[in-house]
Design a protein around this motif. Sequence first.
Motif, PDB file in Angstrom:
ATOM      1  N   GLY A   1      -5.353  -5.721   1.511  1.00  0.00           N
ATOM      2  CA  GLY A   1      -6.482  -5.805   0.576  1.00  0.00           C
ATOM      3  C   GLY A   1      -7.716  -5.047   1.049  1.00  0.00           C
ATOM      4  O   GLY A   1      -8.497  -4.568   0.228  1.00  0.00           O
TER       5      GLY A   1
ATOM      6  N   HIS B   1       1.544  -4.723  13.231  1.00  0.00           N
ATOM      7  CA  HIS B   1       2.734  -4.257  12.513  1.00  0.00           C
ATOM      8  C   HIS B   1       3.002  -2.768  12.743  1.00  0.00           C
ATOM      9  O   HIS B   1       3.720  -2.146  11.964  1.00  0.00           O
ATOM     10  CB  HIS B   1       2.596  -4.536  11.004  1.00  0.00           C
ATOM     11  CG  HIS B   1       2.714  -5.995  10.658  1.00  0.00           C
ATOM     12  ND1 HIS B   1       2.407  -6.508   9.418  1.00  0.00           N
ATOM     13  CD2 HIS B   1       3.127  -7.068  11.393  1.00  0.00           C
ATOM     14  CE1 HIS B   1       2.608  -7.822   9.409  1.00  0.00           C
ATOM     15  NE2 HIS B   1       3.038  -8.188  10.599  1.00  0.00           N
TER      16      HIS B   1
ATOM     17  N   ASN C   1     -11.376 -12.667   0.506  1.00  0.00           N
ATOM     18  CA  ASN C   1     -10.216 -12.118  -0.205  1.00  0.00           C
ATOM     19  C   ASN C   1     -10.566 -11.951  -1.679  1.00  0.00           C
ATOM     20  O   ASN C   1     -11.548 -12.522  -2.171  1.00  0.00           O
ATOM     21  CB  ASN C   1      -9.025 -13.076  -0.046  1.00  0.00           C
ATOM     22  CG  ASN C   1      -7.680 -12.374  -0.120  1.00  0.00           C
ATOM     23  OD1 ASN C   1      -7.601 -11.152  -0.272  1.00  0.00           O
ATOM     24  ND2 ASN C   1      -6.617 -13.145  -0.014  1.00  0.00           N
TER      25      ASN C   1
HETATM   26  P1  OAD Z   1      -0.277  -8.312   0.375  1.00  0.00           P
HETATM   27  O1  OAD Z   1       0.014  -7.216  -0.578  1.00  0.00           O
HETATM   28  O2  OAD Z   1       0.734  -9.382   0.530  1.00  0.00           O
HETATM   29  O3  OAD Z   1      -1.651  -9.017  -0.016  1.00  0.00           O
HETATM   30  C1  OAD Z   1      -2.795  -8.282  -0.316  1.00  0.00           C
HETATM   31  C2  OAD Z   1      -3.959  -9.226  -0.442  1.00  0.00           C
HETATM   32  O4  OAD Z   1      -5.126  -8.447  -0.659  1.00  0.00           O
HETATM   33  C3  OAD Z   1      -3.877 -10.211  -1.606  1.00  0.00           C
HETATM   34  O5  OAD Z   1      -4.307 -11.499  -1.162  1.00  0.00           O
HETATM   35  C4  OAD Z   1      -4.855  -9.660  -2.635  1.00  0.00           C
HETATM   36  O6  OAD Z   1      -5.484 -10.694  -3.409  1.00  0.00           O
HETATM   37  C5  OAD Z   1      -5.868  -9.001  -1.730  1.00  0.00           C
HETATM   38  N1  OAD Z   1      -6.611  -7.888  -2.351  1.00  0.00           N
HETATM   39  C6  OAD Z   1      -6.195  -6.974  -3.260  1.00  0.00           C
HETATM   40  N2  OAD Z   1      -7.168  -6.109  -3.562  1.00  0.00           N
HETATM   41  C7  OAD Z   1      -8.258  -6.482  -2.811  1.00  0.00           C
HETATM   42  C8  OAD Z   1      -9.592  -5.994  -2.682  1.00  0.00           C
HETATM   43  N3  OAD Z   1     -10.027  -4.938  -3.375  1.00  0.00           N
HETATM   44  N4  OAD Z   1     -10.422  -6.626  -1.818  1.00  0.00           N
HETATM   45  C9  OAD Z   1      -9.995  -7.717  -1.113  1.00  0.00           C
HETATM   46  N5  OAD Z   1      -8.752  -8.215  -1.206  1.00  0.00           N
HETATM   47  C10 OAD Z   1      -7.891  -7.604  -2.037  1.00  0.00           C
HETATM   48  O7  OAD Z   1      -0.620  -7.623   1.793  1.00  0.00           O
HETATM   49  P2  OAD Z   1      -0.628  -8.266   3.254  1.00  0.00           P
HETATM   50  O8  OAD Z   1      -1.029  -9.689   3.225  1.00  0.00           O
HETATM   51  O9  OAD Z   1      -1.409  -7.343   4.120  1.00  0.00           O
HETATM   52  O10 OAD Z   1       4.371  -5.870   6.498  1.00  0.00           O
HETATM   53  O11 OAD Z   1       0.900  -8.155   3.637  1.00  0.00           O
HETATM   54  C11 OAD Z   1       1.314  -8.553   4.907  1.00  0.00           C
HETATM   55  C12 OAD Z   1       2.505  -7.729   5.339  1.00  0.00           C
HETATM   56  O12 OAD Z   1       3.508  -7.756   4.330  1.00  0.00           O
HETATM   57  C13 OAD Z   1       2.239  -6.253   5.510  1.00  0.00           C
HETATM   58  O13 OAD Z   1       1.680  -5.936   6.770  1.00  0.00           O
HETATM   59  C14 OAD Z   1       3.572  -5.632   5.328  1.00  0.00           C
HETATM   60  C15 OAD Z   1       4.038  -6.428   4.138  1.00  0.00           C
HETATM   61  O14 OAD Z   1       5.378  -6.535   3.947  1.00  0.00           O
HETATM   62  C16 OAD Z   1       5.384  -5.039   6.789  1.00  0.00           C
HETATM   63  O15 OAD Z   1       5.671  -4.038   6.137  1.00  0.00           O
HETATM   64  C17 OAD Z   1       6.144  -5.437   8.012  1.00  0.00           C
END
Ligand code: OAD
Length: 231
Positions: free
Chosen positions: A11, A106, A198
């Motif tokens: 995000g 990661h 978030n």
């Molecule tokens: P996600 O795609 O699961 O979550 C993204 C988060 O960012 C969500 O909670 C959205 O609400 C938030 N979001 C979206 N746009 C935003 C903005 N403009 N400002 C603030 N927040 C925003 O991504 P991660 O939690 O990072 O791993 O995913 C974790 C892991 O899953 C990644 O590192 C990756 C993935 O599979 C691997 O590839 C091993």
Amino acid sequence: MSHIVILTGAGISAESGLGTFRDKDGLWTKYDLNEVATPEGFARNPDLVHEFYNARRANCQNAQPNAAHTALAHLQSTYSGRVTIITQNVDDLHERGGASDVIHMHGELFGALCAACDHRWPAPFEMLPADACPACRAAATRPDIVWFGEMPYRMDEIYQHLSGADLFVAIGTSGNVYPAAGFVADARAVGVETLELNLEPSAVAGTFDAARFGPATDVVPLWVTEVLQQS
Ligand code: OAD
């Protein structure tokens, strides 16, 4: 001295034009993570996996750090205490925004790893299955990314930071992927104050002491200004 430990997720880079994973139109709605983000998927179809990460590397090179990345770098360089940034992101936008010593739990898009001998070197712009490791010459070049089923990097160091923190802040992460999703509970268990920044509540939102919701480029600079004013 006060120690702030920050965990970031996709995000924080969303407004730089890098896709998140689980949002509507996220990467995992277009690609099967089992095919592109597991060692088994890589063994089945290395061309597809390289294609996926080559495209992400190209996207990242064309992206710029946003106000949330630069605000965290500013906090890190001006706060009177200590600021540790742990990221689940494989992009380099924290570093290009001015942050230092970022823990990439990661892995990193700009790293190459030999699956045969564990040698690491800077990734070529385009990685191909026939690329040979510069150390052992095996054609086993893979992106230096932690895939599902693999152990995230620097976990001992991360848990040490969490247990010695005064404040833990999670920014732009959905709280679906462990161990990172468990950091808030780990921090709270040892009495660390916790804050979520978030776009919307994460899967572990109920575990945080406090939260602020909105785009990272709004909420992160605001929070940083407050922390610096109070310190
Ligand atoms: P996600 O795609 O699961 O979550 C993204 C988060 O960012 C969500 O909670 C959205 O609400 C938030 N979001 C979206 N746009 C935003 C903005 N403009 N400002 C603030 N927040 C925003 O991504 P991660 O939690 O990072 O791993 O995913 C974790 C892991 O899953 C990644 O590192 C990756 C993935 O599979 C691997 O590839 C091993």
